[in-house]
Design an enzyme around this catalytic site. Structure first.
Site, PDB file in Angstrom:
ATOM      1  N   SER A   1      97.859 -74.405 -85.139  1.00 43.92           N
ATOM      2  CA  SER A   1      96.622 -74.559 -84.356  1.00 43.92           C
ATOM      3  C   SER A   1      95.355 -74.688 -85.197  1.00 43.92           C
ATOM      4  O   SER A   1      94.275 -74.910 -84.637  1.00 43.92           O
ATOM      5  CB  SER A   1      96.467 -73.384 -83.384  1.00 43.92           C
ATOM      6  OG  SER A   1      97.270 -73.578 -82.245  1.00 43.92           O
TER       7      SER A   1
ATOM      8  N   LYS B   1      93.106 -77.642 -84.589  1.00 45.01           N
ATOM      9  CA  LYS B   1      91.981 -77.683 -83.643  1.00 45.01           C
ATOM     10  C   LYS B   1      90.627 -77.678 -84.348  1.00 45.01           C
ATOM     11  O   LYS B   1      89.597 -77.925 -83.705  1.00 45.01           O
ATOM     12  CB  LYS B   1      92.086 -76.519 -82.660  1.00 45.01           C
ATOM     13  CG  LYS B   1      93.329 -76.586 -81.772  1.00 45.01           C
ATOM     14  CD  LYS B   1      93.388 -75.430 -80.789  1.00 45.01           C
ATOM     15  CE  LYS B   1      94.595 -75.525 -79.865  1.00 45.01           C
ATOM     16  NZ  LYS B   1      95.836 -75.023 -80.460  1.00 45.01           N
TER      17      LYS B   1
ATOM     18  N   SER C   1      92.336 -70.700 -78.334  1.00 44.42           N
ATOM     19  CA  SER C   1      93.262 -71.666 -78.922  1.00 44.42           C
ATOM     20  C   SER C   1      94.029 -72.440 -77.852  1.00 44.42           C
ATOM     21  O   SER C   1      95.215 -72.733 -77.992  1.00 44.42           O
ATOM     22  CB  SER C   1      94.258 -70.973 -79.870  1.00 44.42           C
ATOM     23  OG  SER C   1      94.911 -71.912 -80.697  1.00 44.42           O
TER      24      SER C   1
END
Length: 388
Positions: free
Chosen positions: A63, A66, A123
């Site tokens: 993640s 991102k 997230s």
């Protein structure tokens, strides 16, 4: 056709050189990141590497992907393409994302502001895809934007296949590239209003109120930490790109592949401590500081304000002198309309005792439209009449 500075200068901008005493080699003797697959520690304003371990090794970023998703969102906000208050509709596809999510329902609308909260704090994979579709029309088109931006930043060991970091073929990055992405994201001062929050709420004043808790626990437990993004998958293990600011100095620490969240946080904490104990920065310019007014040919205005694209500082070992610092401006040749806000038009070169220590892009503060032929004709006639 625009003419640009020689390639060697542009390359130096993307891969800055640094003078004494900020080489990565000095940090290698420190016992840092011993339980990580790869790691890097940089100072934000200069990009100087203070420590690295396998920092160019391509690995799944989970993640932390991102960070690039947020760069493109913040860039769109900065250029006025979207606003924080505009509504974003979640498609059925966006709502179907697994993993970390804010549980968007198909057709549900949230503001860009709330979507950013969902991405930065929670997230949310669903929020990331919803924003990707909102900005680019489709996830695929947004991924193209991500990879284009990575190229613009000079990231040679990064390739994205989605905006979330969910496991997929041909999706990878490195500790160094991730640090450079965080460096770019942190140009936008307001991003830490999201990444630096430990908790917040979505869908307030409804019966579906949703509590967000930051996946980056260091935001609460390490003074000065206000971002940026965690990551975890079974393949990637525990990852973190963290930033902290103390006094004038902001640093970025990246860890890939720790076995547990505790190991990840401990190693990042040690890297941050090392940076703040050993180094200091002296600010020179804030972002958007006016450097020069440059002439623009064939534009609806004759000049454009040229400003810094990011905060600019000098980095030294603690106690070292910051005297003999000079700056030099190099503009791209023959600036011609049209120019877009944020378009690179030159470079600010920072020198200490005559030696280049860092270089940073200079950008147009606003848009300059191409002048109509009638506008140019009147301008020419005015100059002719004035000279006579």
């Amino acid at each position: 056709m625009k003419r640009f500075l020689p390639f060697v200068i542009v390359a130096a901008l993307l891969f800055p050189t640094f003078s004494h005493p900020v080489s990565a080699a000095e940090g290698q003797s420190a016992e840092l990141a011993t339980k990580a697959r790869s790691a890097v520690l940089i100072e934000r304003d200069t990009g100087a590497v203070l420590f690295e371990k396998n920092s160019q090794q391509p690995l799944p970023p989970a993640s932390m992907t991102k960070i690039m998703t947020m760069i493109l969102i913040m860039d769109a906000l900065d250029k006025g393409k979207i606003t924080l208050n505009e509504k974003v509709r979640a498609s059925e596809y966006a709502a179907s994302m697994g993993g970390s999510q804010i549980f968007l329902e198909p057709g549900e609308e949230m503001t860009v502001n709330d979507m950013l909260k969902g991405i930065a704090i929670g997230s949310g994979n669903d929020a990331s895809v919803a924003m990707a579709e909102h900005l680019a029309g489709s996830e695929k088109a947004f991924v193209t934007m991500m990879n284009k931006k990575a190229k613009q930043l000079g990231l040679k060991n990064t390739h994205f296949a989605n905006p979330t970091g969910l496991p997929v073929k041909d999706h990878y990055s490195t500790a160094y590239d991730m640090a450079m992405m965080a460096k770019e994201l942190l140009k936008y001062d307001k991003i830490t209003n999201y990444t630096g929050k430990y908790e917040d709420y979505l869908r307030q004043n409804t019966d579906k109120k949703f509590w967000l808790v930051n996946t980056n626990r260091l935001v609460k437990f390490y003074q000065g930490v206000d971002g940026v993004k965690t990551g975890f998958t079974g393949e990637a293990k525990y990852c973190l790109t963290a930033t902290a600011k103390k006094g004038n100095m902001r640093v970025i620490a990246v860890v890939f592949g720790a076995e547990t969240p505790k190991e990840r946080n401990t190693q990042v904490t040690q890297m941050l401590d090392y940076a703040f104990n050993q180094y200091q920065t002296t600010p020179l310019y804030k972002r958007n500081a006016l450097i020069v007014k440059a002439s623009v040919s064939k534009g609806d205005q004759k000049k454009v304000n040229v400003v810094t694209s990011e905060p600019i500082s000098i980095l030294t070992k603690k106690g070292a002198s910051t005297k003999d610092v000079t700056t030099e401006v190099k503009m791209n040749q023959d600036l011609k309309a049209p120019l877009q806000k944020g378009e690179e038009v030159g470079m600010l070169i920072i020198k200490k005792k005559g030696q280049v220590v860092s270089q940073s892009p200079l950008v147009s503060q606003g848009n300059v439209k191409e002048a109509s032929w009638w506008h140019l004709f009147k301008r020419t006639m005015g100059m002719f009449n004035h000279s006579s």
